[in-house]
Write a protein that holds these residues in place. Structure first.
Motif, mmCIF file in Angstrom:
data_model
loop_
_atom_site.group_PDB
_atom_site.id
_atom_site.type_symbol
_atom_site.label_atom_id
_atom_site.label_comp_id
_atom_site.label_asym_id
_atom_site.label_seq_id
_atom_site.Cartn_x
_atom_site.Cartn_y
_atom_site.Cartn_z
ATOM 1 N N GLY A 497 0.744 -1.237 -0.031
ATOM 2 C CA GLY A 497 -0.017 0.004 0.142
ATOM 3 C C GLY A 497 0.739 1.093 0.147
ATOM 4 O O GLY A 497 0.397 2.390 0.205
ATOM 5 N N TYR A 498 2.118 1.249 -0.116
ATOM 6 C CA TYR A 498 2.948 2.517 -0.051
ATOM 7 C C TYR A 498 2.486 3.396 -1.047
ATOM 8 O O TYR A 498 2.555 4.575 -1.051
ATOM 9 N N GLU A 499 2.147 2.861 -2.406
ATOM 10 C CA GLU A 499 1.700 3.729 -3.491
ATOM 11 C C GLU A 499 0.444 4.686 -3.265
ATOM 12 O O GLU A 499 0.319 5.492 -4.000
ATOM 13 N N ALA A 500 -0.363 4.117 -2.195
ATOM 14 C CA ALA A 500 -1.542 4.679 -2.025
ATOM 15 C C ALA A 500 -1.603 5.839 -1.074
ATOM 16 O O ALA A 500 -2.545 6.658 -0.733
ATOM 17 N N ILE A 501 -0.492 5.974 -0.126
ATOM 18 C CA ILE A 501 -0.535 6.839 0.949
ATOM 19 C C ILE A 501 -0.242 8.394 0.363
ATOM 20 O O ILE A 501 0.400 8.576 -0.441
ATOM 21 N N ARG A 502 -1.204 9.214 1.049
ATOM 22 C CA ARG A 502 -1.363 10.582 0.791
ATOM 23 C C ARG A 502 -0.032 11.215 1.284
ATOM 24 O O ARG A 502 0.320 11.008 2.516
ATOM 25 N N ARG A 503 0.216 12.331 0.813
ATOM 26 C CA ARG A 503 1.363 13.114 1.614
ATOM 27 C C ARG A 503 0.718 13.622 2.815
ATOM 28 O O ARG A 503 -0.337 14.133 3.017
ATOM 29 N N GLN A 504 1.508 13.436 3.737
ATOM 30 C CA GLN A 504 1.031 13.735 5.118
ATOM 31 C C GLN A 504 1.146 15.241 5.310
ATOM 32 O O GLN A 504 2.288 16.019 5.041
ATOM 33 N N PRO A 505 0.235 15.982 5.947
ATOM 34 C CA PRO A 505 0.147 17.482 6.075
ATOM 35 C C PRO A 505 1.278 17.682 6.928
ATOM 36 O O PRO A 505 1.249 17.141 8.192
ATOM 37 N N VAL A 506 2.099 18.916 6.863
ATOM 38 C CA VAL A 506 2.973 19.207 7.849
ATOM 39 C C VAL A 506 2.117 20.013 9.000
ATOM 40 O O VAL A 506 1.786 20.779 8.623
ATOM 41 N N PRO A 507 2.115 19.411 10.176
ATOM 42 C CA PRO A 507 1.491 20.302 11.267
ATOM 43 C C PRO A 507 1.861 21.659 11.413
ATOM 44 O O PRO A 507 3.206 21.874 11.342
ATOM 45 N N SER A 508 0.971 22.283 11.524
ATOM 46 C CA SER A 508 1.260 23.959 11.696
ATOM 47 C C SER A 508 0.164 24.448 12.644
ATOM 48 O O SER A 508 -0.912 23.953 12.812
ATOM 49 N N CYS A 509 0.406 25.637 13.214
ATOM 50 C CA CYS A 509 -0.629 26.288 14.065
ATOM 51 C C CYS A 509 -1.523 27.155 13.400
ATOM 52 O O CYS A 509 -0.959 28.017 12.166
ATOM 53 N N GLY A 510 -2.537 27.412 14.023
ATOM 54 C CA GLY A 510 -3.726 28.269 13.233
ATOM 55 C C GLY A 510 -3.369 29.828 13.495
ATOM 56 O O GLY A 510 -2.606 30.327 14.216
ATOM 57 N N PRO A 511 -4.016 30.595 12.552
ATOM 58 C CA PRO A 511 -3.628 31.960 12.539
ATOM 59 C C PRO A 511 -3.505 32.856 13.723
ATOM 60 O O PRO A 511 -3.016 33.732 14.166
ATOM 61 N N GLU A 512 -4.760 32.231 14.624
ATOM 62 C CA GLU A 512 -4.974 33.221 15.866
ATOM 63 C C GLU A 512 -3.927 32.885 16.850
ATOM 64 O O GLU A 512 -3.270 33.929 17.480
ATOM 65 N N ARG A 513 -3.140 31.741 16.807
ATOM 66 C CA ARG A 513 -2.336 31.231 17.833
ATOM 67 C C ARG A 513 -0.839 31.986 17.017
ATOM 68 O O ARG A 513 0.041 32.346 17.805
ATOM 69 N N ARG A 514 -0.809 31.816 15.931
ATOM 70 C CA ARG A 514 0.428 32.675 15.345
ATOM 71 C C ARG A 514 0.477 33.816 15.607
ATOM 72 O O ARG A 514 1.537 34.510 15.738
ATOM 73 N N LEU A 515 -0.336 34.645 15.630
ATOM 74 C CA LEU A 515 -0.585 36.130 15.654
ATOM 75 C C LEU A 515 -0.490 36.474 17.155
ATOM 76 O O LEU A 515 -0.314 37.728 17.531
ATOM 77 N N ALA A 516 -0.376 35.544 18.237
ATOM 78 C CA ALA A 516 -0.626 35.707 19.699
ATOM 79 C C ALA A 516 0.735 36.340 20.116
ATOM 80 O O ALA A 516 1.054 37.343 20.897
ATOM 81 N N GLN A 517 1.818 35.815 19.435
ATOM 82 C CA GLN A 517 3.147 36.324 19.719
ATOM 83 C C GLN A 517 3.952 36.432 18.571
ATOM 84 O O GLN A 517 3.957 35.493 17.613
ATOM 85 N N PRO A 518 4.900 37.474 18.189
ATOM 86 C CA PRO A 518 5.253 37.778 16.880
ATOM 87 C C PRO A 518 6.560 36.373 16.534
ATOM 88 O O PRO A 518 6.615 36.058 15.455
ATOM 89 N N ASP A 519 6.921 35.615 17.510
ATOM 90 C CA ASP A 519 7.830 34.746 17.312
ATOM 91 C C ASP A 519 7.240 33.300 17.478
ATOM 92 O O ASP A 519 8.174 32.241 17.081
ATOM 93 N N VAL A 520 6.022 33.174 17.437
ATOM 94 C CA VAL A 520 5.348 31.924 17.501
ATOM 95 C C VAL A 520 5.716 30.870 16.220
ATOM 96 O O VAL A 520 5.418 31.642 15.302
ATOM 97 N N LEU A 521 6.367 29.787 16.236
ATOM 98 C CA LEU A 521 6.653 29.072 15.117
ATOM 99 C C LEU A 521 5.330 28.530 14.388
ATOM 100 O O LEU A 521 4.575 27.982 15.107
ATOM 101 N N VAL A 522 5.288 28.912 13.019
ATOM 102 C CA VAL A 522 4.124 28.468 12.256
ATOM 103 C C VAL A 522 4.267 27.115 12.052
ATOM 104 O O VAL A 522 3.220 26.582 12.323
ATOM 105 N N GLU A 523 5.281 26.595 11.845
ATOM 106 C CA GLU A 523 5.422 25.107 11.504
ATOM 107 C C GLU A 523 5.598 24.570 12.801
ATOM 108 O O GLU A 523 6.691 24.584 13.332
ATOM 109 N N ILE A 524 4.857 23.313 12.847
ATOM 110 C CA ILE A 524 5.207 22.581 14.165
ATOM 111 C C ILE A 524 6.065 21.460 13.723
ATOM 112 O O ILE A 524 6.799 21.069 14.620
#
Ligand SMILES: Cc1cc2nc3c(=O)[nH]c(=O)nc-3n(C[C@H](O)[C@H](O)[C@H](O)COP(=O)(O)OP(=O)(O)OC[C@H]3O[C@@H](n4cnc5c(N)ncnc54)[C@H](O)[C@@H]3O)c2cc1C
Length: 637
Positions: A497-524
């Motif tokens: 089944g390796y050929e059927a696996i879809r690309r795993q989304p790279v976890p990231s945080c939502g816009p509200e959390r991102r804007l809470a502090q200037p340096d919050v890392l977008v990509e988890i």
């Protein structure tokens, strides 16, 4: 049936199939580290990624990833349940996997000295397995190369180009001293790329490993002020100029000079160094590339942060508008930047070019006049914008940030009598093969040498400059030597089944959390399970079915079993190609045979998913699975 273009595999053909490694400017074996992650060998994955690239951890966070653009998985056709073509698959998330490997076993995970020891003692698995590779490199440098005599080399600029040059020069037996005007090393990575994309401690940890090799970095020293270029030429055996392109380019618009109009990279630098900048609450960013997004997203964060802290004192809404010449589809910025910018509330204005900046009687910026851009590029994809002057509009604002390119600042060269000739105003004349300037013993590297590109291009260029310095001082050339190894795989098979696996989304945080502090890392980033699953999508392009024409009985079993229809049985008469193909056809036909009666098996490399079903089906063992690997090492001639 019409004719089919075909190619006979030559010695370099199979290595060329590893398109991720070929596309990387330093030829990182991305396939190697991705498959190591899939197998749970995380430390090995890091060491493979780090081998040729002293900026592996930083690349894991922000590399423009030419490897991913070239990834063969992104070209494999996808079909729906009814067998209809529904587009192509998506490439392996190579950059995010590199980040995972580096976080698992790189400088983010342990003490500098231990990491350096591991990097220096690592022998690639392929070298241990294949005799042909026995002499292979440590950290990209063949251990058997006679070293330099410890000469001191001055490097101007501690960006990725300067530090990569210093890294390799230290490995080659020299004593590099890097002069950096900023209070921190790493160039645009530290004073350009915002901290929400690249944490400052990752920069410090990665640079510490380079310094541990004996590289001296003198921050806060501007060449041309505290020390002259002439002094460096006199006191050092060679000089590498790697000062990047730090000056924001202007557009020479009416009203551009004066308060309220700033260079985008100047704003990023001010924020990165905590200096702050007097930006208002109605901001227009001019530009449509990644730098424009770094600027706009940084401003959005600053405004959100200031508003949260001082809400009572800041009346009125704040707005950030990003105005690009290009329509959305043509914008040079990465799609993810555009999507995340939209989510963060950046207003995008596509298809407008600035005409003038308006100011009030007191000189304060009040707006920017734009005119409609009808076309940005001509038929030959050359930048050649066409405007409709009748369509104009003014965007009211109090701050304008220009993110329309950068250029180098080379005034410090003048005090040395103009030995370094210019190719065009502001850019030095450089021999593209050696990176030598017209001045004896002076080399250039990075953005200064090739124009603004990606971080990994700067790394490759710094390493190339180090090799030129080696040749200049020892009289011996260091030549890249690509060593290819072929290993027959007795029992090769892929996971179900390796050929059927879809690309795993790279976890990231939502816009509200991102804007809470200037340096919050977008990509988890990926955790181990997700990383292994994503890595298991890799087609492992180094593995390939090899056909033995002498054994093949042309039964067509391999063609029938192929799940992606990548194999075709065709008459020789239908093939066209170069003289090698013609010679191969002549040999296989023998004297007087009929081309219509003789066949060949054609393979479409973009469709092959390396499943090995063809090899398993072949009744006469004419197909074997082989692993091809290649490494580029530098040999002295
Ligand atoms: C805002 C921004 C975001 C970017 N994001 C990405 C990204 O996400 N991914 C990617 O792959 N690439 C990215 N890039 C491109 C990448 O950062 C550059 O290509 C790379 O940094 C160029 O390296 P360099 O060493 O040639 O120059 P620089 O990184 O510019 O380093 C040059 C150094 O020389 C120093 N210097 C200059 N003059 C003097 C002097 N007279 N004396 C002493 N020191 C001096 C400078 O202070 C600087 O530190 C980005 C670039 C920018 C501007």
């Amino acid at each position: 049936m019409g004719t089919l273009q075909a190619e006979v595999p030559n010695s370099g053909y199979y290595a060329g199939l590893i398109s991720c490694q070929v596309a990387c400017p330093v030829h990182t074996d991305a396939r190697g580290y991705v498959t190591a992650i899939a197998a749970g060998r995380f430390e090995e994955a890091y060491l493979i990624a780090r081998g040729p690239n002293p900026f592996a951890s930083i690349c894991g966070r922000i590399c423009g990833a030419p490897c991913e653009a070239a990834c063969r998985r992104g070209k494999v056709p996808r079909v729906d349940d009814d067998g209809h073509f529904v587009g192509t698959d998506r490439p392996i998330a190579i950059r995010a996997l590199k980040r995972f490997a580096c976080e698992s076993a790189g400088p983010e995970s342990g003490p500098t000295e231990e990491i350096l020891r591991a990097v220096q003692s690592y022998v690639p698995r392929v070298a241990a397995e294949a005799d042909e590779m026995a002499a292979l490199l440590r950290a990209g440098i063949d251990g058997s190369i006679p070293k330099g005599a410890g000469e001191r080399i001055a490097i101007i600029g501690a960006g990725p180009a300067g530090l990569s040059a210093a890294h390799d020069l230290a490995l080659l037996g020299f004593r590099p001293v890097v002069y950096e005007t900023e209070p921190v090393p790493a160039g645009m990575l530290a004073v350009g790329v915002p901290a929400y994309r690249l944490p400052r401690e990752v920069i410090a940890q990665e640079v510490a490993v380079i310094q541990a090799l004996g590289v001296e970095v003198r921050c806060g020293v501007t060449v041309g002020e505290e020390i002259s270029f002439g002094d460096l030429r006199r006191d050092y055996a060679a000089v590498v100029v790697a000062v990047g392109a730090k000056s924001s380019r202007g557009l020479a618009l009416a009203g551009e000079s004066g308060p309220g109009v700033y260079g985008g990279v100047d704003l990023l630098r001010a924020v990165a160094l905590g200096a702050g900048m007097d930006i208002g609450r109605e901001v227009v960013v001019v530009g449509g590339g990644n730098v424009a997004y770094d600027v706009a997203r940084t401003v959005v964060r600053q405004i959100a942060f200031d508003t949260a802290r001082t809400a009572a004192r800041l009346p009125g809404a704040a707005r950030v508008r990003l105005v690009s010449l290009e329509e959305l589809e043509e914008m040079p910025a990465d799609t993810l930047e555009i999507i995340e910018g939209d989510e963060e509330g950046i207003e995008r204005w596509n298809g407008w070019g600035p005409v003038e900046i308006e100011r009030d009687a007191g000189g304060k910026v009040t707006g920017v006049v734009f005119r409609k851009c009808l076309r940005v590029y001509d038929e030959n994809r050359r930048f050649s914008p066409v405007f409709d002057d009748a369509q104009r509009q003014t965007l009211a604002c109090d701050t304008v940030l220009l993110a329309v390119g950068q250029s180098p600042q080379l005034d410090f060269l003048k005090d040395d009598g103009g030995d370094v000739e210019m190719a065009r105003p502001g850019w030095p004349k450089i021999d593209p093969a050696t990176l030598a300037t017209s001045a004896e013993g002076v080399f250039a590297a990075g953005d200064l040498a090739h124009g603004t590109r990606l971080l990994i291009d700067a790394v490759a260029s710094g390493k190339a400059a180090a090799r030129s310095v080696y040749r200049y001082l020892t009289g011996h050339e260091l030549r890249p030597e690509t060593v290819t190894a072929h290993l027959a795989l007795e029992h090769y098979g892929r996971e179900r089944g390796y050929e059927a696996i879809r690309r795993q989304p790279v976890p990231s945080c939502g816009p509200e959390r991102r804007l809470a502090q200037p340096d919050v890392l977008v990509e988890i980033g990926y955790g181990p399970e997700q990383a292994m699953r994503e890595a298991s999508r890799c087609l492992d392009c180094g593995v390939t079915p090899v056909f033995d024409g002498n054994r093949c009985v042309l039964c067509g079993g391999c063609v029938d079993v192929c799940p992606t229809l990548c194999l075709k049985l065709v008459p020789l008469s239908g093939l066209v190609g170069d003289e090698t193909l013609e010679a191969a056809i002549r040999v296989s036909l023998g004297a007087g045979a009929d081309p219509e009666e003789n066949s060949a098996i054609l393979k479409d490399e973009d469709r092959c998913i390396r499943c090995a079903l063809c090899a398993a089906r072949c009744p006469v063992d004419a197909i074997s699975m082989e692993r091809v690997t290649f490494q580029t090492s530098w040999r002295r001639s």
